[in-house]
Design an enzyme around this catalytic site. Structure first.
Site, mmCIF file in Angstrom:
data_model
loop_
_atom_site.group_PDB
_atom_site.id
_atom_site.type_symbol
_atom_site.label_atom_id
_atom_site.label_comp_id
_atom_site.label_asym_id
_atom_site.label_seq_id
_atom_site.Cartn_x
_atom_site.Cartn_y
_atom_site.Cartn_z
ATOM 1 C CE LYS A 80 9.160 7.996 0.130
ATOM 2 N NZ LYS A 80 7.387 7.164 -1.109
ATOM 3 N N GLY A 178 -1.501 -6.382 1.604
ATOM 4 C CA GLY A 178 -2.638 -4.999 2.381
ATOM 5 C C GLY A 178 -2.953 -4.102 1.245
ATOM 6 N N GLY A 180 -4.701 -1.535 2.008
ATOM 7 C CA GLY A 180 -4.422 -0.494 1.986
ATOM 8 C C GLY A 180 -5.031 0.367 1.570
ATOM 9 C CB VAL A 182 -2.434 0.984 -3.355
ATOM 10 C CG1 VAL A 182 -1.611 0.795 -5.050
ATOM 11 C CG2 VAL A 182 -1.543 2.419 -3.368
HETATM 12 P P1 NAD Z 1 -1.223 2.193 3.650
HETATM 13 O O1 NAD Z 1 -0.543 2.518 4.631
HETATM 14 O O2 NAD Z 1 -3.122 2.761 2.906
HETATM 15 O O3 NAD Z 1 -1.626 0.385 3.145
HETATM 16 C C1 NAD Z 1 -1.006 -0.615 4.026
HETATM 17 C C2 NAD Z 1 -1.362 -1.889 4.228
HETATM 18 O O4 NAD Z 1 -0.807 -2.927 4.354
HETATM 19 C C3 NAD Z 1 -2.507 -1.424 5.580
HETATM 20 O O5 NAD Z 1 -3.691 -1.820 5.072
HETATM 21 C C4 NAD Z 1 -1.435 -2.335 6.632
HETATM 22 O O6 NAD Z 1 -2.581 -2.567 7.390
HETATM 23 C C5 NAD Z 1 -1.085 -3.814 5.079
HETATM 24 N N1 NAD Z 1 -0.172 -4.871 5.977
HETATM 25 C C6 NAD Z 1 1.040 -3.539 6.975
HETATM 26 N N2 NAD Z 1 1.444 -4.624 7.398
HETATM 27 C C7 NAD Z 1 1.066 -5.941 7.028
HETATM 28 C C8 NAD Z 1 1.679 -7.396 7.173
HETATM 29 N N3 NAD Z 1 3.060 -7.690 7.171
HETATM 30 N N4 NAD Z 1 0.732 -8.197 6.243
HETATM 31 C C9 NAD Z 1 0.103 -8.461 5.187
HETATM 32 N N5 NAD Z 1 -0.618 -6.512 5.331
HETATM 33 C C10 NAD Z 1 -0.032 -5.634 5.984
HETATM 34 O O7 NAD Z 1 -0.034 2.346 1.875
HETATM 35 P P2 NAD Z 1 -0.470 2.364 0.537
HETATM 36 O O8 NAD Z 1 -0.544 3.712 0.854
HETATM 37 O O9 NAD Z 1 -2.156 1.472 0.586
HETATM 38 O O10 NAD Z 1 0.349 2.260 0.641
HETATM 39 C C11 NAD Z 1 0.932 0.343 0.544
HETATM 40 C C12 NAD Z 1 2.252 0.405 -0.608
HETATM 41 O O11 NAD Z 1 2.662 0.723 -2.226
HETATM 42 C C13 NAD Z 1 3.825 1.436 -0.069
HETATM 43 O O12 NAD Z 1 4.636 -0.051 0.276
HETATM 44 C C14 NAD Z 1 3.624 2.814 -0.868
HETATM 45 O O13 NAD Z 1 5.461 3.037 -0.461
HETATM 46 C C15 NAD Z 1 3.399 1.817 -2.213
HETATM 47 N N6 NAD Z 1 3.006 3.047 -2.866
HETATM 48 C C16 NAD Z 1 1.332 4.103 -2.101
HETATM 49 C C17 NAD Z 1 1.735 4.730 -3.149
HETATM 50 C C18 NAD Z 1 0.200 5.857 -3.503
HETATM 51 O O14 NAD Z 1 -0.510 5.921 -4.851
HETATM 52 N N7 NAD Z 1 -0.698 5.625 -1.941
HETATM 53 C C19 NAD Z 1 2.203 5.425 -4.359
HETATM 54 C C20 NAD Z 1 3.712 4.548 -5.030
HETATM 55 C C21 NAD Z 1 4.054 3.407 -4.267
#
Ligand code: NAD
Length: 345
Positions: A80, A178, A180, A182
């Site tokens: 990472k 969250g 976002g 995912v």
């Molecule tokens: P992202 O940045 O698109 O979404 C994160 C969301 O969380 C955003 O909408 C943000 O506004 C919100 N957020 C931040 N702080 C917050 C809080 N205190 N309370 C509520 N919401 C809050 O990220 P993502 O790609 O959707 O990933 C989300 C999680 O999943 C992360 O931990 C990431 O490491 C993990 N993950 C993602 C993937 C992937 O394919 N994108 C794969 C494995 C793991």
């Protein structure tokens, strides 16, 4: 700041501290274990409070990738990288190329993918100076929908095991933290499957969309973990299950995409003691890396049928973990670790 005595240090093979004078880039790449193959893992950009926090994140996340890839049946090790900075203010194409050059210096021992704070366009920029980047527009692209599908399958497995609902998710109540890349995808899949949603995000726009499109009920970001629901799906940041929150949880199941949901491994045992079923994060959120493994960067054809078949195995792996945890009277995170170690040790 020490590396070898850092609490998150777990016999990592390499830790690289990168700096670029022109752009001011400060980045850490951690390679945990390459027994099963090159260390593949996300590149995250985050305004860490200090270098120690960035190092801890890199060490923990890279270790998680070793376990994730091993349990997903992939020929990858765990790595990472973290860039210290605010993606909204500090990110420039030159910074991304500088990061690409540092990745390139590892000659393929580490392959960078997209993570928080990064976009496909950023990966494209890095790819101008190194071939050891995946998730570019020319290859697999955005992994989030695949991660979302994997989490959806994991929730199905958890609901079947814990609640005995084998017919699907109709009327199952899920609180998503969250919305976002995912979380929003997961919300759509759950809504289509008939689940009822509560949602929390610091981004009001995402909440409005979820209310309009899925009839979701908004919850305060500080209270979402306590929502009285069947499933709590953390899809924002890590360490959501901690000393404070573990006693306040309202759900019977914890199953979401966020990495490192447990502040400490012992919180997994606490969840088990409280009768809460925990779907280990690195098992349920492996969809993105599974998709990447099927992409052209690794000699695949990115065939969606094959990818979704592979993603469906997340459901089966979780059921195996849940059953083994029941039999052994152990917490699910310990069982998952054991199963992964059996594969990569
Ligand atoms: P992202 O940045 O698109 O979404 C994160 C969301 O969380 C955003 O909408 C943000 O506004 C919100 N957020 C931040 N702080 C917050 C809080 N205190 N309370 C509520 N919401 C809050 O990220 P993502 O790609 O959707 O990933 C989300 C999680 O999943 C992360 O931990 C990431 O490491 C993990 N993950 C993602 C993937 C992937 O394919 N994108 C794969 C494995 C793991």
């Amino acid at each position: 700041m020490s590396v070898y005595t850092a609490p998150a240090f777990d016999e990592h093979e390499n830790v690289l501290f990168g700096f670029d004078r022109e752009t001011g880039l400060r980045a850490i790449i951690a390679i945990h274990n390459t027994s099963l193959g090159p260390a593949v893992g996300g590149c995250r950009m985050w305004p860490y409070a200090d270098e120690a926090a960035a190092l801890e994140d890199a060490l923990r996340l890279s270790r998680g990738m070793t376990y994730k890839s091993a349990l997903a049946g992939l020929p990858f090790g765990g790595g990472k990288s973290v860039i210290i900075g605010d993606a909204r203010k500090d990110k420039t194409p030159a910074l991304m190329r500088a990061m690409g050059r540092i990745v390139d210096s590892l000659a393929g021992r580490y392959v960078a993918a997209e993570d928080i704070g990064m976009t496909v366009a950023d990966m494209d920029e890095m790819a101008k100076v190194t071939k050891h980047v995946t998730g570019t527009s020319a290859s697999s692209g955005n992994p989030s929908p695949y991660t979302g599908y994997g989490v959806f399958q994991g929730i199905r497995a958890a609901v079947a095991h814990k609640l005995g609902h084998n017919d699907g998710l109709a009327d199952v109540q899920v609180a998503i933290q969250g919305l976002g890349s995912v979380g929003f995808d997961l919300a759509r899949r759950l809504h289509e499957a008939g689940a009822r949603l509560q949602v929390a995000d610091i981004n009001g726009e995402a909440i409005t969309r979820a209310v309009d499109e899925f009839g979701a009920v908004p919850v305060d970001t500080h209270d979402v973990h306590g929502a009285d629901v069947d499933v709590f799906a953390p899809c924002a940041l890590g360490a959501v299950i901690n000393d404070q929150s573990v006693g306040e949880l309202g759900a019977k199941i914890i199953a979401g995409s966020a990495n490192n949901q447990l502040a400490d491994d012992r919180h997994g045992a606490e969840l088990a003691a409280r009768g809460i079923l925990n779907a280990p994060d690195y098992v349920i959120n492996a969809g993105g890396i599974i998709e990447i493994a099927h992409g052209t960067d690794f000699g695949g054809t990115h065939d969606d049928t094959a990818i979704f078949e592979h993603l469906d195995r997340i459901h089966d792996t979780l059921l195996e973990i849940f059953e083994r945890a029941d039999t052994e009277g152990a917490a699910t995170n310990f069982v998952a670790d054991q199963m992964a170690e059996e594969r990569f040790s």
